[in-house]
Design an enzyme around this catalytic site. Structure first.
Site, PDB file in Angstrom:
ATOM      1  N   ARG A 152      25.360  39.673  94.949  1.00 48.36           N
ATOM      2  CA  ARG A 152      24.867  38.215  95.726  1.00 48.36           C
ATOM      3  C   ARG A 152      23.752  38.957  96.920  1.00 48.36           C
ATOM      4  O   ARG A 152      23.382  38.526  97.551  1.00 48.36           O
ATOM      5  CB  ARG A 152      25.902  37.716  96.327  1.00 48.36           C
ATOM      6  CG  ARG A 152      26.447  39.027  97.414  1.00 48.36           C
ATOM      7  CD  ARG A 152      28.407  38.701  97.466  1.00 48.36           C
ATOM      8  NE  ARG A 152      29.588  38.136  96.729  1.00 48.36           N
ATOM      9  CZ  ARG A 152      30.499  38.652  97.190  1.00 48.36           C
ATOM     10  NH1 ARG A 152      30.611  37.677  97.874  1.00 48.36           N
ATOM     11  NH2 ARG A 152      31.283  38.306  95.713  1.00 48.36           N
ATOM     12  N   ASP A 184      30.448  46.042  94.677  1.00 49.33           N
ATOM     13  CA  ASP A 184      31.092  45.792  93.334  1.00 49.33           C
ATOM     14  C   ASP A 184      30.565  44.203  93.791  1.00 49.33           C
ATOM     15  O   ASP A 184      30.679  43.100  92.933  1.00 49.33           O
ATOM     16  CB  ASP A 184      32.380  46.012  93.025  1.00 49.33           C
ATOM     17  CG  ASP A 184      31.994  45.121  91.382  1.00 49.33           C
ATOM     18  OD1 ASP A 184      30.963  45.399  91.591  1.00 49.33           O
ATOM     19  OD2 ASP A 184      32.980  44.782  90.965  1.00 49.33           O
ATOM     20  N   GLU A 215      27.597  42.774  94.285  1.00 51.40           N
ATOM     21  CA  GLU A 215      26.441  43.061  94.411  1.00 51.40           C
ATOM     22  C   GLU A 215      25.508  41.765  93.692  1.00 51.40           C
ATOM     23  O   GLU A 215      24.104  42.170  94.223  1.00 51.40           O
ATOM     24  CB  GLU A 215      25.818  43.916  93.767  1.00 51.40           C
ATOM     25  CG  GLU A 215      25.545  43.654  92.113  1.00 51.40           C
ATOM     26  CD  GLU A 215      26.889  43.715  91.357  1.00 51.40           C
ATOM     27  OE1 GLU A 215      27.551  44.018  91.783  1.00 51.40           O
ATOM     28  OE2 GLU A 215      27.093  42.856  89.411  1.00 51.40           O
ATOM     29  N   LYS A 243      34.019  50.022  89.394  1.00 56.31           N
ATOM     30  CA  LYS A 243      35.160  49.230  88.675  1.00 56.31           C
ATOM     31  C   LYS A 243      36.420  49.621  87.882  1.00 56.31           C
ATOM     32  O   LYS A 243      36.245  51.029  87.427  1.00 56.31           O
ATOM     33  CB  LYS A 243      34.151  47.581  87.114  1.00 56.31           C
ATOM     34  CG  LYS A 243      33.881  47.103  87.911  1.00 56.31           C
ATOM     35  CD  LYS A 243      33.258  46.391  86.831  1.00 56.31           C
ATOM     36  CE  LYS A 243      32.399  45.006  87.917  1.00 56.31           C
ATOM     37  NZ  LYS A 243      33.168  44.373  88.617  1.00 56.31           N
TER      38      LYS A 243
HETATM   39  N1  BES Z   1      29.217  40.909  87.673  1.00 52.13           N
HETATM   40  C1  BES Z   1      31.417  41.040  88.566  1.00 52.13           C
HETATM   41  C2  BES Z   1      31.908  39.664  88.737  1.00 52.13           C
HETATM   42  C3  BES Z   1      32.518  39.586  87.272  1.00 52.13           C
HETATM   43  C4  BES Z   1      33.324  39.600  86.442  1.00 52.13           C
HETATM   44  C5  BES Z   1      32.004  38.765  86.144  1.00 52.13           C
HETATM   45  C6  BES Z   1      34.681  39.632  85.664  1.00 52.13           C
HETATM   46  C7  BES Z   1      32.497  38.130  84.799  1.00 52.13           C
HETATM   47  C8  BES Z   1      33.645  38.690  85.010  1.00 52.13           C
HETATM   48  C9  BES Z   1      30.518  40.555  89.902  1.00 52.13           C
HETATM   49  O1  BES Z   1      29.556  41.704  90.409  1.00 52.13           O
HETATM   50  C10 BES Z   1      31.931  41.491  90.428  1.00 52.13           C
HETATM   51  O2  BES Z   1      31.640  42.637  90.854  1.00 52.13           O
HETATM   52  N2  BES Z   1      32.140  40.495  91.528  1.00 52.13           N
HETATM   53  C11 BES Z   1      33.948  41.516  92.422  1.00 52.13           C
HETATM   54  C12 BES Z   1      33.858  40.626  93.921  1.00 52.13           C
HETATM   55  C13 BES Z   1      34.671  41.727  94.668  1.00 52.13           C
HETATM   56  C14 BES Z   1      33.841  42.803  94.807  1.00 52.13           C
HETATM   57  C15 BES Z   1      34.304  40.490  95.903  1.00 52.13           C
HETATM   58  C16 BES Z   1      34.485  39.820  92.040  1.00 52.13           C
HETATM   59  O3  BES Z   1      34.812  39.376  91.272  1.00 52.13           O
HETATM   60  O4  BES Z   1      35.378  41.013  91.196  1.00 52.13           O
HETATM   61 ZN    ZN Z   2      28.244  42.523  88.701  1.00 54.27          ZN
HETATM   62 MN    MN Z   3      30.301  43.877  90.331  1.00 56.33          MN
END
Ligand code: BES
Ligand code: ZN
Ligand code: MN
Length: 491
Positions: A342, A338, A340, A268
């Protein structure tokens, strides 16, 4: 903070501050009493339109006598008043009084709500509003204001209902604050084994059953998602099973417990990455709600399932292109490390089948896309069952932890088709919250399933009446409300 119920003659009351809620309509007989106590000052305030009863407007008067201050607070229009408004207004007053260094205050119980509800929401609002997190501060603690006692003033006729309302509010708000503590503690403290130990402590103090699977067990039973995600971290994964046997009907609660989500190899950006310590919020909520349900003796068999890992990059980390096999045998191709949450939820959801549950409900800070859709107001809800979705919608309205249903339609399956495995772990950016839910659906073997994406609601960066900055504990009150009225047709 001590909570006291006062049912004696109001003439006997000794208090630093007496809080009285008044509507914009300003009923003359209500005013009369307080006008007498204040020797006419309340009348002056109202006549000069300095206090109009406008929602959440506060006026504080210093008095001479056993009641040291009279605090008038606006309840707004009588017709529009309800439990949620009551919570907002009490939260505002509690913070206002604390910030004015008042250590003890009393509230005249709102008469237009049912006695149970009035007591319940008052105590809950004060406890949630005054929550603070100072575990790691070593300086300036003596300057912090603290409310030590809160007294509810009520008519002795409804003693039983009021007492029950207070008791329930204390149990539930204790759990919410416990969840907030877990969320707010940093990831160098809250690791997967820390969460596992917390589950064991909860089990010990409430006589619950708790099993923790360690890395070897997880490998053995074939939870490939958990193994893959945890590979980059020095902290080993844990799979927590916490059970409360209060009845026959089984409901499984599953919570995402990623103690820190750096994104892994698909790392990230660094802005706000610190917030990813909150990525274990779903797991914390499940711990909190199981304890609350046990203390309330709710008549269900509740199973909490918490897959907990840390998602870091490293020489041994899982990578885009990898293919893994989940607990139910399905395979997925990793497109983005990222995505992860799911992957570990897939294993846990598949595992829930072992309990033959009547319903499965999961909580997860799953997607940024959900935050784009609903902001920090509504939790995203996906469900395979209209009735359960409706029940949760109502529970959301009652608690103020609102949920909004988003589509879980087979047309979206297209987005997560893989060329080399059964599924891929992420689709295009568009519809990201939905594809994540569609991925989870592949691992659920129960007709009644609800997925709650709490990415936008699990923590807040701006202070709100019921939530200081940080973890909100969202989900505990929602789930308990759902369980309390599970059987009632018309709630
Ligand atoms: N934990 C994050 C989701 C998240 C992001 C929660 C910001 C709260 C605030 C999750 O693991 C994630 O990184 N999701 C990605 C998925 C994508 C790579 C398909 C996302 O939402 O960007
Ligand atoms: Zn996450
Ligand atoms: Mn993530």
């Amino acid at each position: 903070m001590k909570v006291v119920l006062f049912t004696k003659d109001p003439g006997e009351l000794n208090t630093e501050a007496l809080v009285v809620g008044l509507y914009e309509e300003m009923h003359k007989d209500d005013l009369g009493v307080y006008n007498v106590i204040s020797e006419g000052l309340v009348g002056d305030l109202v006549n000069d339109k300095e206090f109009t009863g406008k929602f959440c407007k506060i006026s504080m008067l210093r008095l001479k006598g056993k009641i040291k201050r009279l605090v008038l607070v606006g309840l707004g229009k009588e017709k529009e008043f309800n439990v949620n408004k009551a919570r907002q207004v009490i939260a505002k007053v509690a913070v206002y009084l604390r910030d004015n260094s008042i250590k003890e205050f009393s509230l005249v119980l709102f008469e237009d709500l049912r006695p149970y509800n009035a007591a319940y929401c008052s105590v809950e609002a004060v406890k949630l509003a005054l929550y603070n997190f100072n575990h790691f501060k070593t300086q300036g603690l003596e300057d912090l204001n603290k409310v030590e006692q809160f007294t509810l003033i009520a008519n002795a006729n409804n003693f039983m209902e009021i007492d029950e309302g207070i008791r329930d509010a204390l149990i539930i708000s204790d759990s919410v604050c416990y969840v907030r503590d877990l969320q707010n503690k940093p990831s160098n403290v809250v690791t997967p084994s820390y969460l596992a130990n917390e589950a064991k402590r909860i089990a010990r103090r409430n006589k619950l059953k708790c099993i923790v699977y360690d890395k070897n067990d997880i490998e053995k039973i074939g939870m490939g998602g958990m193994i893959a995600v945890s590979k980059g971290s020095g902290h080993e994964p844990k799979f927590i099973v916490l059970e409360y046997m209060g009845g026959k009907e089984t409901i499984c609660f599953v919570g995402k417990g990623v103690t820190f989500d750096s994104g892994g190899i698909s790392i990230k950006p660094s802005a706000a990455m610190d917030e990813m310590k909150f990525d274990m919020s779903g797991g914390a909520v499940v711990l909190g709600l199981i304890e609350a349900a046990a203390r309330l003796k709710l008549p269900y068999h509740l199973v909490g399932l918490i897959p907990t890992v840390e998602n870091l990059p490293g020489g041994n980390a899982y990578k885009p292109g990898d293919i893994i096999k989940h607990y139910n045998g399905k395979t997925s191709e990793i497109i983005n490390t990222d995505a992860e949450g799911r992957l570990i939820l897939a294993d846990a959801l598949a595992y829930s089948k072992n309990f033959k549950p009547k319903a499965v409900i999961d909580f997860a800070t799953l997607t940024g896309a959900c935050v784009i859709s609903l902001g920090d107001i509504f939790t995203g809800m996906f469900s395979t069952d209209d009735e359960l979705a409706q029940k949760l919608t109502i529970a959301g309205e009652k608690t103020g932890e609102e949920v909004w249903r988003l589509p879980l339609h087979d047309k979206y399956k297209e987005y997560i088709k893989s060329n080399v495995a059964d599924l891929k772990n992420c689709g295009p950016r568009d519809g990201g919250a939905i594809t994540a839910a569609m991925f989870l659906k592949e691992f659920v073997d129960c007709k009644k399933w609800v997925h709650l994406d709490i990415a936008g609601t699990a923590w807040t960066t701006k202070s709100e009446p019921l939530n200081p900055v940080g973890g909100t504990g969202v989900g505990v009150r929602l789930a308990i409300q759902l369980l309390k009225y599970w059987e009632t047709k018309s709630n």
